[in-house]
Design a protein around this motif. Structure first.
Motif, short mmCIF file in Angstrom:
data_model
loop_
_atom_site.label_atom_id
_atom_site.label_comp_id
_atom_site.label_asym_id
_atom_site.label_seq_id
_atom_site.Cartn_x
_atom_site.Cartn_y
_atom_site.Cartn_z
N PRO A 67 4.87 0.12 3.35
CA PRO A 67 3.73 -0.36 4.14
C PRO A 67 2.97 -1.46 3.41
O PRO A 67 2.92 -1.49 2.17
N ARG A 68 2.34 -2.31 4.20
CA ARG A 68 1.62 -3.42 3.60
C ARG A 68 0.66 -4.06 4.60
O ARG A 68 0.81 -3.90 5.81
N LEU A 69 -0.29 -4.81 4.08
CA LEU A 69 -0.99 -5.79 4.89
C LEU A 69 -0.28 -7.12 4.69
O LEU A 69 -0.05 -7.55 3.56
N LEU A 86 0.84 -1.19 0.00
CA LEU A 86 0.00 0.00 0.00
C LEU A 86 0.88 1.25 0.00
O LEU A 86 2.02 1.21 0.46
N PRO A 87 0.36 2.37 -0.51
CA PRO A 87 1.20 3.57 -0.66
C PRO A 87 1.69 4.18 0.64
O PRO A 87 2.80 4.67 0.71
N VAL A 92 -2.99 -7.62 10.03
CA VAL A 92 -2.16 -6.58 10.62
C VAL A 92 -1.47 -5.75 9.54
O VAL A 92 -0.97 -6.29 8.55
N ALA A 93 -1.44 -4.44 9.77
CA ALA A 93 -0.67 -3.53 8.91
C ALA A 93 0.78 -3.52 9.36
O ALA A 93 1.06 -3.26 10.53
N ILE A 94 1.68 -3.83 8.45
CA ILE A 94 3.11 -3.82 8.75
C ILE A 94 3.70 -2.55 8.13
O ILE A 94 3.49 -2.28 6.95
#
Length: 384
Positions: free
Chosen positions: A358-360, A327-328, A348-350
């Motif tokens: 950033p990512r899930l 994700l941006p 969880v968002a990392i």
């Protein structure tokens, strides 16, 4: 200007993390680990754990641990080299080495402790360690603590690694990589890495935390790639697909004997409970005897990736249960995670600094039912 107190500095630092959407908080789980968890009075479908085979609360593991408690008690009472090395510890090391087809193995309390202990036991000043830039933090810390010359190469960049090896005059060299990368889910090119280790007279240290139990019919990355070499030092953690806790390192007998004498994180700590080793032995038997768990897991992976192939989501090229959605911004990652949680899905968002982008981090398990996956895919497609 008045200098802030140490506590004020910490408070300001936490406030800065909050503004950047980078502050982390623990969430309390009120149930056993599994495909569904209880938290804050709600049941959530769990797509963020590492219980890839659904063994963490398996009745046979619970029974083995209970029997171990009855026989050996709760605490081991001492380090392994004093009087804490009990029969289940010894049996587990033999079982693990036999499963991998390696001469010997040594137990550690955690994967973090294993990485620190192995690397610092083998390297020192005048040596060199070569590490992938996406390696787990514990590998990086082991490299730093070893006092060896620490060289990092771009992710899976074999040309850069070879250049670093070719120009090194270190007396002893070690290549350290994750066999499966915990935040991207991709695989290290182990055959090519072993070839470089052979060419430049180096050890190859493999952290297979996310491969053991999953790849190679459950036997991990060595079986997946069909690799064998006395240069390989193999580490698997037990808190993921195995469903228990701790870590095991396997390799040549002389290597394991050296680590037993020199790996400080194995020597100077109280042994883990013998009951835990008893449960882990049972888990290894299930992994060897129930291949349907890996088969079901890979069916989930294929279905997940096929369903999102035409969506707006940016999936990384991962053939493993770790399926990140890039994700941006950290804020967007948190917002998507919260939207999924509202629909009963825990993902969880990392965010940095754990990852550069950033990512899930979505993780799949053999314990998930088809309905669980249906709910996740429906929610993701609805939210895109």
């Amino acid at each position: 200007m008045t200098r802030l107190s140490l506590l004020d500095e910490l408070a300001d630092g936490l406030a800065a993390l909050e503004r950047q959407h980078l502050r982390r908080r623990r969430r309390v789980v009120d149930s056993a680990q599994g495909a569904r968890l209880q938290r804050d009075g709600r049941e959530l479908i769990n797509f963020c754990g590492n219980d890839y085979l659904g063994l963490a609360a398996h009745p046979q593991l619970i029974a083995a641990a209970s029997a171990g408690l009855q026989t050996y008690g709760v605490g081991s009472g001492a380090s392994h080299l004093v009087c804490g090395h009990q029969a289940p510890h010894e049996q587990l090391e033999h079982d693990f080495a036999a499963l991998l087809g390696l001469p010997a193995a040594l137990g550690f309390s955690t994967g973090y402790a294993a990485n620190l202990g192995v690397i610092t036991a083998l390297l020192g000043r005048g040596d060199a360690v070569f590490a992938d830039k996406l390696n787990h933090a514990s590998l990086n810390d082991g490299c730093l603590l070893s006092r060896a010359s620490f060289h990092r190469f771009a992710h899976n960049d074999l040309a850069q690694l070879e250049q670093l090896l070719a120009t090194s005059s270190a007396r002893r060299k070690l290549i350290a990589v994750d066999a499966v990368y915990s935040m991207d889910g991709d695989l290290a090119p182990l055959p090519a890495l072993l070839a470089l280790a052979e060419q430049y007279d180096a050890w190859l240290y493999l952290d297979d935390a996310h491969g053991f139990g999953v790849l190679g019919d459950g036997r991990g990355s060595l079986a997946h790639w069909q690799l064998a070499s006395p240069r390989i030092i193999y580490m698997a953690t037990l808190g993921k697909a195995v469903g228990t806790a701790g870590a095991l390192v396997a390799g040549e007998q002389v290597l394991i004997d050296w680590l037993s004498n020199k790996a400080r994180t194995a020597i100077y700590t109280t042994a883990a409970p013998a009951a835990l080793a008893a449960a882990t032995r049972t888990a290894l038997q299930i992994i060897a005897n129930e291949p349907w768990r890996q088969q079901r897991l890979f069916q989930h992976i294929q279905r997940f990736r096929a369903a999102l192939a035409g969506s707006r989501y940016a999936l990384l090229d991962s053939p493993t249960p770790i399926q990140p959605i890039i994700l941006p911004t950290s804020e967007q990652a948190l917002e998507l995670a919260q939207a999924l949680e509202q629909r009963g899905l825990w993902v969880v968002a990392i965010r940095p600094p754990t990852v550069p982008t950033p990512r899930l981090r979505i993780t799949l398990s053999a314990a998930h039912g088809d309905d669980d996956l249906d709910q996740l895919l429906h929610a993701l497609l609805e939210l895109q």
